[in-house]
Design a protein around this motif. Structure first.
Motif, PDB file in Angstrom:
ATOM      1  N   SER A 186      26.275  31.473  18.242  1.00 49.98           N
ATOM      2  CA  SER A 186      26.721  32.888  18.243  1.00 49.98           C
ATOM      3  C   SER A 186      26.019  33.740  17.181  1.00 49.98           C
ATOM      4  O   SER A 186      25.557  34.760  17.489  1.00 49.98           O
ATOM      5  N   THR A 241      26.010  30.233  24.358  1.00 50.96           N
ATOM      6  CA  THR A 241      27.172  29.248  24.206  1.00 50.96           C
ATOM      7  C   THR A 241      27.411  28.329  25.142  1.00 50.96           C
ATOM      8  O   THR A 241      28.024  27.262  24.815  1.00 50.96           O
ATOM      9  N   ASN A 273      28.121  35.885  25.911  1.00 51.48           N
ATOM     10  CA  ASN A 273      28.894  34.929  25.009  1.00 51.48           C
ATOM     11  C   ASN A 273      30.311  35.616  24.650  1.00 51.48           C
ATOM     12  O   ASN A 273      31.141  34.712  24.852  1.00 51.48           O
TER      13      ASN A 273
END
Length: 197
Positions: free
Chosen positions: A117, A123, A189
């Motif tokens: 991140s 991710t 993400n």
């Protein structure tokens, strides 16, 4: 007396009891005579096949009577039978080890998600880059970042080559300024994290 005279005497007196007794003594087999013969090459050639036969027969008998028991004893020695308590302890130890591995993996996953991140990496693929320890996981993520950055740079350069520095939005998107690919990955993400919570 010469040898011919001795032979003639023996032949002429072969029915004489004393001559027969003497000849019997001469031709009698004694242990020393047999041992002397068996020590010669002819004696060894005669005796060896019989010895081999007796040995093989004895070995087969021994195998039939003892080998299976010895093998079973050795197997039992190397792999002792476990009691119920020992089996339970082994199962508990395995479960504990599995829990430790799972906790370590979860810890590494959290670390990897945080690093991904921060570096604005996707991710959802972080799980593929987990290793056995923190150092290797971080090294794997660094390799991902390097490859990802190169791919992003190549995509940006490709767009610039196509349209120059001003990228025209096609297809009715309505937004004149296009976000960079890294910003889109960060937004992706955030979306994934909010959906999982």
């Amino acid at each position: 007396m010469n040898l011919a005279a001795v032979k003639k005497f023996i032949t002429d007196n072969k029915d004489n009891a004393e001559v027969q007794a003497y000849l019997g003594e001469l031709s009698a087999v004694s242990a020393d005579k047999v041992k002397g013969f068996l020590d010669t090459d002819d004696g060894k050639r005669l005796l060896q096949p019989r010895l081999d036969s007796y040995f093989n027969k004895g070995l087969e008998t021994w195998k039939a009577n003892n080998l299976e028991a010895l093998v079973a004893e050795e197997v039992a020695k190397r792999n002792p039978a476990q009691t119920e308590e020992q089996k339970r302890i082994a199962a508990l130890e395995k479960a504990l080890e599995d829990q430790k591995k799972e906790a370590q993996r979860e810890k590494l996953m959290n670390l990897a998600m945080k690093q991904a991140s921060e570096k604005k990496l996707p991710t959802d693929i972080v799980g593929f880059f987990l290793a056995d320890d923190e150092e290797k996981t971080t090294a794997n993520l660094s390799k991902l970042e390097e490859a990802y950055t190169k791919a992003v740079q190549a995509a940006v350069e490709s767009k610039f080559k196509e349209n120059g520095r001003q990228i025209n939005q096609g297809g009715g998107a309505g937004n004149a300024n296009i976000k960079s690919i890294q910003e889109m990955a960060a937004a992706h993400n955030i979306r994934n994290q909010s959906q999982s919570n």
